[in-house]
Scaffold this motif. Structure first.
Motif, PDB file in Angstrom:
ATOM      1  N   TYR A   3       1.025 -12.527   9.128  1.00 19.23           N
ATOM      2  CA  TYR A   3       0.402 -13.027   7.901  1.00 19.23           C
ATOM      3  C   TYR A   3      -0.913 -12.303   7.610  1.00 19.23           C
ATOM      4  N   PHE A   4      -1.667 -12.013   8.652  1.00 19.78           N
ATOM      5  CA  PHE A   4      -2.917 -11.272   8.487  1.00 19.78           C
ATOM      6  C   PHE A   4      -2.641  -9.862   7.979  1.00 19.78           C
ATOM      7  N   LEU A   5      -1.634  -9.192   8.542  1.00 19.94           N
ATOM      8  CA  LEU A   5      -1.293  -7.848   8.089  1.00 19.94           C
ATOM      9  C   LEU A   5      -0.750  -7.845   6.656  1.00 19.94           C
ATOM     10  N   VAL A   6      -0.001  -8.879   6.292  1.00 18.01           N
ATOM     11  CA  VAL A   6       0.488  -8.978   4.915  1.00 18.01           C
ATOM     12  C   VAL A   6      -0.683  -9.166   3.959  1.00 18.01           C
ATOM     13  N   PHE A   7      -1.648  -9.988   4.338  1.00 16.06           N
ATOM     14  CA  PHE A   7      -2.833 -10.192   3.507  1.00 16.06           C
ATOM     15  C   PHE A   7      -3.611  -8.888   3.336  1.00 16.06           C
ATOM     16  N   ILE A   8      -3.829  -8.163   4.420  1.00 23.02           N
ATOM     17  CA  ILE A   8      -4.527  -6.883   4.362  1.00 23.02           C
ATOM     18  C   ILE A   8      -3.735  -5.886   3.512  1.00 23.02           C
ATOM     19  N   VAL A  11      -4.278  -6.654  -0.140  1.00 28.66           N
ATOM     20  CA  VAL A  11      -5.620  -6.237  -0.543  1.00 28.66           C
ATOM     21  C   VAL A  11      -5.672  -4.718  -0.717  1.00 28.66           C
ATOM     22  N   VAL A  12      -5.055  -3.981   0.214  1.00 35.04           N
ATOM     23  CA  VAL A  12      -5.034  -2.518   0.112  1.00 35.04           C
ATOM     24  C   VAL A  12      -4.235  -2.087  -1.116  1.00 35.04           C
ATOM     25  N   CYS A  13      -3.133  -2.780  -1.415  1.00 37.28           N
ATOM     26  CA  CYS A  13      -2.336  -2.462  -2.611  1.00 37.28           C
ATOM     27  C   CYS A  13      -3.164  -2.623  -3.877  1.00 37.28           C
ATOM     28  N   MET A  64       0.423   3.232   3.915  1.00 40.75           N
ATOM     29  CA  MET A  64       1.620   3.703   4.620  1.00 40.75           C
ATOM     30  C   MET A  64       1.660   3.203   6.061  1.00 40.75           C
ATOM     31  N   LEU A  65       0.531   3.242   6.744  1.00 45.36           N
ATOM     32  CA  LEU A  65       0.498   2.759   8.129  1.00 45.36           C
ATOM     33  C   LEU A  65       0.778   1.259   8.201  1.00 45.36           C
ATOM     34  N   LEU A  66       0.230   0.490   7.276  1.00 41.84           N
ATOM     35  CA  LEU A  66       0.501  -0.946   7.257  1.00 41.84           C
ATOM     36  C   LEU A  66       1.966  -1.231   6.929  1.00 41.84           C
ATOM     37  N   SER A  67       2.553  -0.432   6.049  1.00 42.70           N
ATOM     38  CA  SER A  67       3.969  -0.617   5.725  1.00 42.70           C
ATOM     39  C   SER A  67       4.846  -0.376   6.944  1.00 42.70           C
ATOM     40  N   ILE A  68       4.559   0.675   7.688  1.00 42.18           N
ATOM     41  CA  ILE A  68       5.331   0.976   8.901  1.00 42.18           C
ATOM     42  C   ILE A  68       5.118  -0.108   9.945  1.00 42.18           C
ATOM     43  N   THR A  71       7.004  -3.249   8.974  1.00 46.68           N
ATOM     44  CA  THR A  71       8.439  -3.060   9.173  1.00 46.68           C
ATOM     45  C   THR A  71       8.814  -3.219  10.636  1.00 46.68           C
ATOM     46  N   ILE A  72       8.036  -2.624  11.513  1.00 46.41           N
ATOM     47  CA  ILE A  72       8.318  -2.728  12.949  1.00 46.41           C
ATOM     48  C   ILE A  72       8.146  -4.158  13.434  1.00 46.41           C
ATOM     49  N   LEU A  73       7.049  -4.820  13.025  1.00 48.28           N
ATOM     50  CA  LEU A  73       6.815  -6.192  13.477  1.00 48.28           C
ATOM     51  C   LEU A  73       7.882  -7.157  12.964  1.00 48.28           C
TER      52      LEU A  73
END
Length: 96
Positions: A3-8, A11-13, A64-68, A71-73
């Protein structure tokens, strides 16, 4: 963590969209409106990278790094790794 990574990621988007929209195009001057270029180079005149260009680059790399990472998580978090894992397979005997 997800959830934290989705929020970040969101925000980056939004930041990336804003930074791209704030940038001025290469042919945004009066000569560009009529097809003229300021120089005879292959891709037009290129100045030094300003702050918005650098922020766009960093935001795109982070996106891009957050997307990867997401996806992995999310692939590790799901128990089923196949689309067909929940279906039962029945085989019929061939007709003679």
């Amino acid at each position: 963590m997800v959830y934290f990574l989705v929020f970040i990621h969101i925000v980056v988007c939004l930041f990336l969209i804003g930074v791209v929209l704030l940038q001025q195009g290469k042919s945004a001057d009066l000569a560009g409106a009529f097809g003229g270029q300021g120089s005879q180079t292959a891709f037009g005149p290129r100045g030094a990278a300003n702050l918005l260009t650098k922020l766009t680059t960093y935001a795109a790399i982070l996106f891009m790094l957050l997307s990867i990472a997401l996806t992995i998580l999310l692939s590790r978090a799901s128990g089923d790794h196949s689309v067909l894992s929940g279906t039962s397979t029945t085989q019929s005997a061939p007709k003679k």
